[in-house]
Design a protein around this motif. Sequence first.
Motif, PDB file in Angstrom:
ATOM      1  N   CYS A  74       0.864  -1.176   0.000  1.00  0.00           N
ATOM      2  CA  CYS A  74       0.000   0.000   0.000  1.00  0.00           C
ATOM      3  C   CYS A  74       0.904   1.231   0.000  1.00  0.00           C
ATOM      4  O   CYS A  74       1.921   1.258   0.697  1.00  0.00           O
ATOM      5  N   ILE A  75       0.574   2.234  -0.774  1.00  0.00           N
ATOM      6  CA  ILE A  75       1.339   3.480  -0.811  1.00  0.00           C
ATOM      7  C   ILE A  75       0.416   4.606  -0.359  1.00  0.00           C
ATOM      8  O   ILE A  75      -0.701   4.739  -0.854  1.00  0.00           O
ATOM      9  N   VAL A  76       0.888   5.412   0.580  1.00  0.00           N
ATOM     10  CA  VAL A  76       0.134   6.558   1.077  1.00  0.00           C
ATOM     11  C   VAL A  76       0.903   7.821   0.708  1.00  0.00           C
ATOM     12  O   VAL A  76       2.089   7.938   1.018  1.00  0.00           O
ATOM     13  N   ALA A  77       0.254   8.738   0.025  1.00  0.00           N
ATOM     14  CA  ALA A  77       0.864  10.013  -0.340  1.00  0.00           C
ATOM     15  C   ALA A  77       0.032  11.126   0.283  1.00  0.00           C
ATOM     16  O   ALA A  77      -1.195  11.046   0.320  1.00  0.00           O
ATOM     17  N   PHE A  78       0.709  12.142   0.791  1.00  0.00           N
ATOM     18  CA  PHE A  78      -0.029  13.245   1.406  1.00  0.00           C
ATOM     19  C   PHE A  78       0.717  14.550   1.221  1.00  0.00           C
ATOM     20  O   PHE A  78       1.911  14.581   0.953  1.00  0.00           O
ATOM     21  N   PHE A  79      -0.020  15.626   1.356  1.00  0.00           N
ATOM     22  CA  PHE A  79       0.532  16.972   1.263  1.00  0.00           C
ATOM     23  C   PHE A  79       0.686  17.490   2.691  1.00  0.00           C
ATOM     24  O   PHE A  79      -0.310  17.811   3.346  1.00  0.00           O
ATOM     25  N   PRO A  80       1.907  17.529   3.230  1.00  0.00           N
ATOM     26  CA  PRO A  80       2.094  17.833   4.649  1.00  0.00           C
ATOM     27  C   PRO A  80       1.553  19.190   5.096  1.00  0.00           C
ATOM     28  O   PRO A  80       1.150  19.333   6.243  1.00  0.00           O
ATOM     29  N   ASP A  81       1.509  20.155   4.195  1.00  0.00           N
ATOM     30  CA  ASP A  81       1.012  21.479   4.599  1.00  0.00           C
ATOM     31  C   ASP A  81      -0.483  21.469   4.914  1.00  0.00           C
ATOM     32  O   ASP A  81      -0.985  22.373   5.572  1.00  0.00           O
TER      33      ASP A  81
ATOM     34  N   ALA B 188      -4.358  15.929  22.170  1.00  0.00           N
ATOM     35  CA  ALA B 188      -3.864  16.080  20.804  1.00  0.00           C
ATOM     36  C   ALA B 188      -5.060  16.082  19.853  1.00  0.00           C
ATOM     37  O   ALA B 188      -6.073  15.430  20.109  1.00  0.00           O
ATOM     38  N   ALA B 189      -4.927  16.815  18.762  1.00  0.00           N
ATOM     39  CA  ALA B 189      -5.967  16.842  17.724  1.00  0.00           C
ATOM     40  C   ALA B 189      -5.271  16.892  16.375  1.00  0.00           C
ATOM     41  O   ALA B 189      -4.229  17.528  16.214  1.00  0.00           O
ATOM     42  N   LEU B 190      -5.848  16.192  15.389  1.00  0.00           N
ATOM     43  CA  LEU B 190      -5.265  16.130  14.057  1.00  0.00           C
ATOM     44  C   LEU B 190      -6.361  16.340  13.019  1.00  0.00           C
ATOM     45  O   LEU B 190      -7.423  15.717  13.094  1.00  0.00           O
ATOM     46  N   THR B 191      -6.109  17.233  12.082  1.00  0.00           N
ATOM     47  CA  THR B 191      -6.988  17.354  10.915  1.00  0.00           C
ATOM     48  C   THR B 191      -6.207  16.781   9.735  1.00  0.00           C
ATOM     49  O   THR B 191      -5.242  17.373   9.274  1.00  0.00           O
ATOM     50  N   ALA B 192      -6.624  15.605   9.280  1.00  0.00           N
ATOM     51  CA  ALA B 192      -5.873  14.901   8.247  1.00  0.00           C
ATOM     52  C   ALA B 192      -6.506  15.002   6.869  1.00  0.00           C
ATOM     53  O   ALA B 192      -5.939  14.543   5.899  1.00  0.00           O
ATOM     54  N   ASP B 193      -7.675  15.577   6.760  1.00  0.00           N
ATOM     55  CA  ASP B 193      -8.350  15.634   5.468  1.00  0.00           C
ATOM     56  C   ASP B 193      -9.070  16.971   5.334  1.00  0.00           C
ATOM     57  O   ASP B 193     -10.279  17.027   5.183  1.00  0.00           O
ATOM     58  N   ARG B 194      -8.293  18.027   5.380  1.00  0.00           N
ATOM     59  CA  ARG B 194      -8.854  19.366   5.430  1.00  0.00           C
ATOM     60  C   ARG B 194      -9.644  19.735   4.177  1.00  0.00           C
ATOM     61  O   ARG B 194     -10.592  20.494   4.228  1.00  0.00           O
TER      62      ARG B 194
END
Length: 93
Positions: free
Chosen positions: A28-35, A67-73
């Motif tokens: 599996c490959i996961v790609a994301f835009f860190p900003d 902690a809080a994370l927004t991963a799909d803005r």
Amino acid sequence: VAATWDPTWRVIESTAIPTTLGGGSEDCIVAFFPDDLRLWTRPATVEAFREGGVATGAVRLRIYGYAALTADRYGGKSVGVMSGSGLGSISWT
């Protein structure tokens, strides 16, 4: 469609990404835009309580943090996952 590789992209290897999908050999490959990913944290809070162990000298500790994370803005455009039979292991014959 040919893809191009930008040399400024970073590759991060992680054991948290499954390597036994499908028939047991797919990756599996996961790609994301860190900003687009935002992580908020607060320092850990430590509290000590001696009431329960006065006779023995025991101290109870409570340690917690937030902690809080927004991963799909942007609704599916910040993180992409590629998986399937095209990522199976290569068999050399």
